[in-house]
Design a protein around this motif. Structure first.
Motif: not given
Length: 332
Positions: A114-137
């Motif tokens: 429940r946030v308005d937007g996201l900051v990703l600090g040095d995201p790692l390739g293959g990280d499933p959490v990053v993938e899911s966060l980026m798919a939220t829109g």
């Protein structure tokens, strides 16, 4: 008359200024059809009364949560770089009257945060959490590019390859002819950039590369083992390594005692500056990534995306610096 213990609200300000609640609100928000004289008068009354806007109510009017999410690789939560980066994000968010929710890769969510937007600090390739966060829109800004198919709406990145080339030029000017590199895997855009910069520099200068990879969250034992392997590696044309660049944060400080014990004359540098490199004996030459400023820059870009002040696809270069210290002093 205002009672001493009565809370100061927008109604209080409006009453004292002799205007309607709507006019007072528009004057303080800089919106609506309000004359400059009225804006100034309302602002003066608000300051005199010590009025503080209700941030939660303001965010509700904007259909906003008043919170942004911050994701960092779980391994970074133990580093001083991470702490400085987080402080930069939090301080920038506070200036916009926003809170920050920390999200780590160890957290699996069944629904979007429940946030308005996201900051990703040095995201790692293959990280499933990053993938899911980026798919939220949700609007997203990353510090360094995401090494995957999807990219964030905004990117703050640094010229790591160019800065490493500058560091290697400095080592050459200090007498090095065979610099080696310890680097983390390429799942991070930062690590991949450092690795690429080293290989490009070696190719341009006719130097045979000498690289050892370690895990992204390498322990001191892993880094020291990589160093021993490099020290025992046969040099090209019988030229052994005479300088060592450590990419992972804290690695250079870990190997400095090992180099002293081995009695080898090796220049030592780090791709990440921190208290350990500054306080080492001797102090270690390092690249200052300016993490606090990087975090603030990411947050500011996110707020510009949220307000429409910056278009999707905006990229900004975050300047980094080379701090030359005694560990790479010129050889006589």
């Amino acid at each position: 008359m205002q009672a001493a213990d009565e809370p100061v609200t927008i109604l209080t300000v409006a009453r004292e200024a002799g205007v309607s609640k709507t006019t007072a609100s528009d004057a303080l928000r800089g919106s609506g059809r309000v004359s400059e004289a009225t804006r100034a008068a309302v602002a003066q009354v608000a300051e005199r009364l010590g009025y503080v806007p209700n941030g939660s109510a303001r965010h509700l009017r904007k259909a906003s949560t008043g919170t942004i999410g911050l994701h960092v690789p779980e391994v970074l939560t133990r580093s001083s770089y991470y702490m400085s980066f987080v402080f930069g994000v939090v301080e920038a968010a506070a200036r916009h009257d926003y809170d920050v929710t920390l999200i780590t890769s160890g957290q699996r969510r069944s629904r979007p945060p429940r946030v308005d937007g996201l900051v990703l600090g040095d995201p790692l390739g293959g990280d499933p959490v990053v993938e899911s966060l980026m798919a939220t829109g949700l609007p997203t800004v990353s510090c360094e590019r995401f090494p995957g198919d999807r990219q964030a709406d905004g990117v703050v990145w640094s010229e790591h390859a160019a800065m490493l080339s500058r560091l290697l030029d400095h080592l050459r000017e200090s007498g090095s002819v065979r610099p080696a590199l310890i680097v983390a895997g390429d799942e991070s855009d930062w690590a991949a950039s450092v690795h690429r910069g080293y290989l490009d520099w070696c190719a341009a200068n006719g130097v045979a590369p000498l690289v050892r990879r370690v895990s992204f969250d390498a322990t001191g034992d892993e880094v020291r083992s990589a160093t021993r392997t490099l020290l025992s590696s046969p040099g090209a044309d019988d030229v052994p390594l005479d300088a060592l660049v450590c990419a992972p944060a804290g690695a250079a400080a870990e190997v400095a005692p090992l180099l002293r014990e081995a009695g080898v004359d090796v220049l030592l540098a780090s791709c990440v500056d921190n208290a350990g490199t500054r306080q080492a004996d001797p102090p270690i030459t390092a690249i200052d990534l300016r993490p606090k400023e990087a975090g603030a820059s990411c947050a500011e870009l996110l707020f510009e995306l949220l307000s429409g002040a910056a278009p999707v696809g905006t990229e900004r270069v975050h300047p980094i610096e080379l701090a030359v210290r005694t560990s790479t002093r010129r050889r006589g």
